[in-house]
Design a protein around this motif. Structure first.
Motif, PDB file in Angstrom:
ATOM      1  N   THR A   1      72.034 -81.846 -26.330  1.00 32.07           N
ATOM      2  CA  THR A   1      73.412 -81.406 -26.504  1.00 32.07           C
ATOM      3  C   THR A   1      74.333 -82.083 -25.503  1.00 32.07           C
ATOM      4  O   THR A   1      75.458 -82.442 -25.832  1.00 32.07           O
ATOM      5  CB  THR A   1      73.526 -79.876 -26.361  1.00 32.07           C
ATOM      6  N   HIS A   2      73.865 -82.240 -24.282  1.00 26.86           N
ATOM      7  CA  HIS A   2      74.606 -82.972 -23.254  1.00 26.86           C
ATOM      8  C   HIS A   2      73.840 -84.250 -22.951  1.00 26.86           C
ATOM      9  O   HIS A   2      72.615 -84.251 -22.931  1.00 26.86           O
ATOM     10  CB  HIS A   2      74.742 -82.144 -21.972  1.00 26.86           C
ATOM     11  N   PHE A   3      74.577 -85.331 -22.715  1.00 30.30           N
ATOM     12  CA  PHE A   3      73.914 -86.592 -22.410  1.00 30.30           C
ATOM     13  C   PHE A   3      73.086 -86.439 -21.140  1.00 30.30           C
ATOM     14  O   PHE A   3      71.936 -86.844 -21.087  1.00 30.30           O
ATOM     15  CB  PHE A   3      74.948 -87.707 -22.252  1.00 30.30           C
ATOM     16  N   TYR A   4      73.716 -85.831 -20.129  1.00 29.50           N
ATOM     17  CA  TYR A   4      72.950 -85.459 -18.944  1.00 29.50           C
ATOM     18  C   TYR A   4      73.676 -84.349 -18.204  1.00 29.50           C
ATOM     19  O   TYR A   4      74.871 -84.121 -18.378  1.00 29.50           O
ATOM     20  CB  TYR A   4      72.691 -86.647 -18.010  1.00 29.50           C
ATOM     21  N   THR A   5      72.924 -83.650 -17.373  1.00 31.96           N
ATOM     22  CA  THR A   5      73.459 -82.668 -16.444  1.00 31.96           C
ATOM     23  C   THR A   5      72.935 -83.067 -15.078  1.00 31.96           C
ATOM     24  O   THR A   5      71.736 -83.291 -14.916  1.00 31.96           O
ATOM     25  CB  THR A   5      72.968 -81.247 -16.798  1.00 31.96           C
ATOM     26  N   ASP A   6      73.827 -83.195 -14.105  1.00 33.73           N
ATOM     27  CA  ASP A   6      73.356 -83.616 -12.778  1.00 33.73           C
ATOM     28  C   ASP A   6      73.118 -82.407 -11.882  1.00 33.73           C
ATOM     29  O   ASP A   6      73.355 -81.258 -12.259  1.00 33.73           O
ATOM     30  CB  ASP A   6      74.317 -84.621 -12.140  1.00 33.73           C
ATOM     31  N   SER A   7      72.611 -82.675 -10.693  1.00 34.41           N
ATOM     32  CA  SER A   7      72.251 -81.600  -9.774  1.00 34.41           C
ATOM     33  C   SER A   7      73.474 -80.878  -9.226  1.00 34.41           C
ATOM     34  O   SER A   7      73.349 -79.795  -8.660  1.00 34.41           O
ATOM     35  CB  SER A   7      71.414 -82.171  -8.620  1.00 34.41           C
ATOM     36  N   ARG A   8      74.655 -81.429  -9.401  1.00 34.43           N
ATOM     37  CA  ARG A   8      75.886 -80.760  -8.971  1.00 34.43           C
ATOM     38  C   ARG A   8      76.447 -79.842 -10.057  1.00 34.43           C
ATOM     39  O   ARG A   8      77.458 -79.197  -9.861  1.00 34.43           O
ATOM     40  CB  ARG A   8      76.945 -81.800  -8.608  1.00 34.43           C
ATOM     41  N   GLY A   9      75.827 -79.837 -11.242  1.00 32.15           N
ATOM     42  CA  GLY A   9      76.265 -78.986 -12.326  1.00 32.15           C
ATOM     43  C   GLY A   9      77.229 -79.656 -13.293  1.00 32.15           C
ATOM     44  O   GLY A   9      77.694 -79.045 -14.240  1.00 32.15           O
ATOM     45  N   GLN A  10      77.548 -80.915 -13.071  1.00 28.62           N
ATOM     46  CA  GLN A  10      78.446 -81.629 -13.971  1.00 28.62           C
ATOM     47  C   GLN A  10      77.675 -82.063 -15.208  1.00 28.62           C
ATOM     48  O   GLN A  10      76.539 -82.514 -15.119  1.00 28.62           O
ATOM     49  CB  GLN A  10      79.046 -82.858 -13.288  1.00 28.62           C
ATOM     50  N   THR A  11      78.317 -81.907 -16.372  1.00 27.19           N
ATOM     51  CA  THR A  11      77.677 -82.326 -17.612  1.00 27.19           C
ATOM     52  C   THR A  11      78.535 -83.379 -18.296  1.00 27.19           C
ATOM     53  O   THR A  11      79.757 -83.386 -18.161  1.00 27.19           O
ATOM     54  CB  THR A  11      77.489 -81.146 -18.585  1.00 27.19           C
ATOM     55  N   VAL A  12      77.876 -84.265 -18.999  1.00 28.46           N
ATOM     56  CA  VAL A  12      78.550 -85.281 -19.808  1.00 28.46           C
ATOM     57  C   VAL A  12      78.082 -85.078 -21.235  1.00 28.46           C
ATOM     58  O   VAL A  12      76.876 -85.041 -21.504  1.00 28.46           O
ATOM     59  CB  VAL A  12      78.199 -86.710 -19.318  1.00 28.46           C
ATOM     60  N   ASP A  13      79.029 -84.896 -22.156  1.00 32.39           N
ATOM     61  CA  ASP A  13      78.681 -84.664 -23.553  1.00 32.39           C
ATOM     62  C   ASP A  13      78.086 -85.913 -24.188  1.00 32.39           C
ATOM     63  O   ASP A  13      78.440 -87.037 -23.832  1.00 32.39           O
ATOM     64  CB  ASP A  13      79.908 -84.229 -24.357  1.00 32.39           C
ATOM     65  N   ASN A  14      77.194 -85.677 -25.154  1.00 26.25           N
ATOM     66  CA  ASN A  14      76.579 -86.767 -25.887  1.00 26.25           C
ATOM     67  C   ASN A  14      77.596 -87.294 -26.903  1.00 26.25           C
ATOM     68  O   ASN A  14      78.095 -86.524 -27.724  1.00 26.25           O
ATOM     69  CB  ASN A  14      75.328 -86.259 -26.602  1.00 26.25           C
ATOM     70  N   PRO A  15      77.943 -88.592 -26.881  1.00 23.73           N
ATOM     71  CA  PRO A  15      78.982 -89.092 -27.789  1.00 23.73           C
ATOM     72  C   PRO A  15      78.552 -89.182 -29.244  1.00 23.73           C
ATOM     73  O   PRO A  15      79.396 -89.211 -30.131  1.00 23.73           O
ATOM     74  CB  PRO A  15      79.298 -90.475 -27.238  1.00 23.73           C
ATOM     75  N   ARG A  16      77.265 -89.225 -29.546  1.00 24.48           N
ATOM     76  CA  ARG A  16      76.737 -89.241 -30.918  1.00 24.48           C
ATOM     77  C   ARG A  16      77.388 -90.325 -31.786  1.00 24.48           C
ATOM     78  O   ARG A  16      78.027 -90.048 -32.803  1.00 24.48           O
ATOM     79  CB  ARG A  16      76.903 -87.872 -31.567  1.00 24.48           C
ATOM     80  N   HIS A  17      77.237 -91.557 -31.354  1.00 19.27           N
ATOM     81  CA  HIS A  17      77.838 -92.683 -32.071  1.00 19.27           C
ATOM     82  C   HIS A  17      77.262 -92.843 -33.477  1.00 19.27           C
ATOM     83  O   HIS A  17      77.987 -93.179 -34.406  1.00 19.27           O
ATOM     84  CB  HIS A  17      77.641 -93.983 -31.281  1.00 19.27           C
ATOM     85  N   LEU A  18      75.954 -92.616 -33.632  1.00 18.49           N
ATOM     86  CA  LEU A  18      75.337 -92.765 -34.953  1.00 18.49           C
ATOM     87  C   LEU A  18      75.862 -91.711 -35.926  1.00 18.49           C
ATOM     88  O   LEU A  18      76.155 -92.027 -37.077  1.00 18.49           O
ATOM     89  CB  LEU A  18      73.813 -92.679 -34.847  1.00 18.49           C
ATOM     90  N   ARG A  19      76.008 -90.480 -35.473  1.00 23.16           N
ATOM     91  CA  ARG A  19      76.520 -89.409 -36.334  1.00 23.16           C
ATOM     92  C   ARG A  19      77.924 -89.728 -36.837  1.00 23.16           C
ATOM     93  O   ARG A  19      78.272 -89.453 -37.975  1.00 23.16           O
ATOM     94  CB  ARG A  19      76.551 -88.071 -35.583  1.00 23.16           C
ATOM     95  N   LYS A  20      78.743 -90.312 -35.961  1.00 20.20           N
ATOM     96  CA  LYS A  20      80.111 -90.642 -36.346  1.00 20.20           C
ATOM     97  C   LYS A  20      80.156 -91.790 -37.356  1.00 20.20           C
ATOM     98  O   LYS A  20      81.100 -91.901 -38.124  1.00 20.20           O
ATOM     99  CB  LYS A  20      80.933 -91.016 -35.107  1.00 20.20           C
ATOM    100  N   SER A  21      79.145 -92.647 -37.342  1.00 21.48           N
ATOM    101  CA  SER A  21      79.136 -93.806 -38.234  1.00 21.48           C
ATOM    102  C   SER A  21      78.281 -93.609 -39.476  1.00 21.48           C
ATOM    103  O   SER A  21      78.160 -94.530 -40.282  1.00 21.48           O
ATOM    104  CB  SER A  21      78.615 -95.027 -37.466  1.00 21.48           C
ATOM    105  N   GLU A  22      77.681 -92.439 -39.637  1.00 19.14           N
ATOM    106  CA  GLU A  22      76.764 -92.217 -40.760  1.00 19.14           C
ATOM    107  C   GLU A  22      77.428 -92.412 -42.117  1.00 19.14           C
ATOM    108  O   GLU A  22      76.829 -92.955 -43.034  1.00 19.14           O
ATOM    109  CB  GLU A  22      76.148 -90.822 -40.676  1.00 19.14           C
ATOM    110  N   LYS A  23      78.667 -91.979 -42.267  1.00 14.16           N
ATOM    111  CA  LYS A  23      79.347 -92.086 -43.556  1.00 14.16           C
ATOM    112  C   LYS A  23      79.521 -93.557 -43.955  1.00 14.16           C
ATOM    113  O   LYS A  23      79.245 -93.945 -45.095  1.00 14.16           O
ATOM    114  CB  LYS A  23      80.706 -91.393 -43.482  1.00 14.16           C
TER     115      LYS A  23
END
Length: 120
Positions: A47-69
């Motif tokens: 769900t998140h690309f990564y979560t670091d030890s400081r608690g910051q999260t980066v969302d997964n951009p899901r490039h393939l899902r956006k280009s599926e159509k």
């Protein structure tokens, strides 16, 4: 800031070029950076690309899902062409370029994210 602006990178220690497609070449810049001594823990997830030890999260951009159509449309066009025809070759080329775009989007996201994390 543009990826290719001179201020975006320091001078590369090496440049590697390789053939990734029939007509295209990719160029990679290899930089050697001095270690800062700072450490951080990363947890990679779905769900998140990564979560670091400081608690910051980066969302997964899901490039393939956006280009599926678009990929589905191009793949359908390819399947309806006659094997060995010029239309099939150009349709196949369009589909491969779209897949190449997705892979380059993924790589670009990871490289820029890693660069941001190392500059903190």
């Amino acid at each position: 800031m543009s990826v290719f602006s001179p201020s975006a990178f320091s001078a590369p220690s090496a440049v590697k070029s390789f053939r990734c497609n029939r007509k295209r070449y990719d160029i990679e810049r290899i930089e050697k950076r001095e270690p800062t001594g700072k450490t951080i823990g990363l947890d990679v997830g779905l769900t998140h690309f990564y979560t670091d030890s400081r608690g910051q999260t980066v969302d997964n951009p899901r490039h393939l899902r956006k280009s599926e159509k678009a990929l589905k449309r191009l793949n359908g066009r390819l399947s309806r062409t006659k094997k060995g025809s010029n239309n099939r070759a150009s349709s196949r080329n369009r589909l491969s370029r779209k897949h190449l775009k997705v892979s380059r989007q993924r790589k670009d996201f990871v490289v820029k994210l890693a660069l941001r994390r190392t500059r903190i």
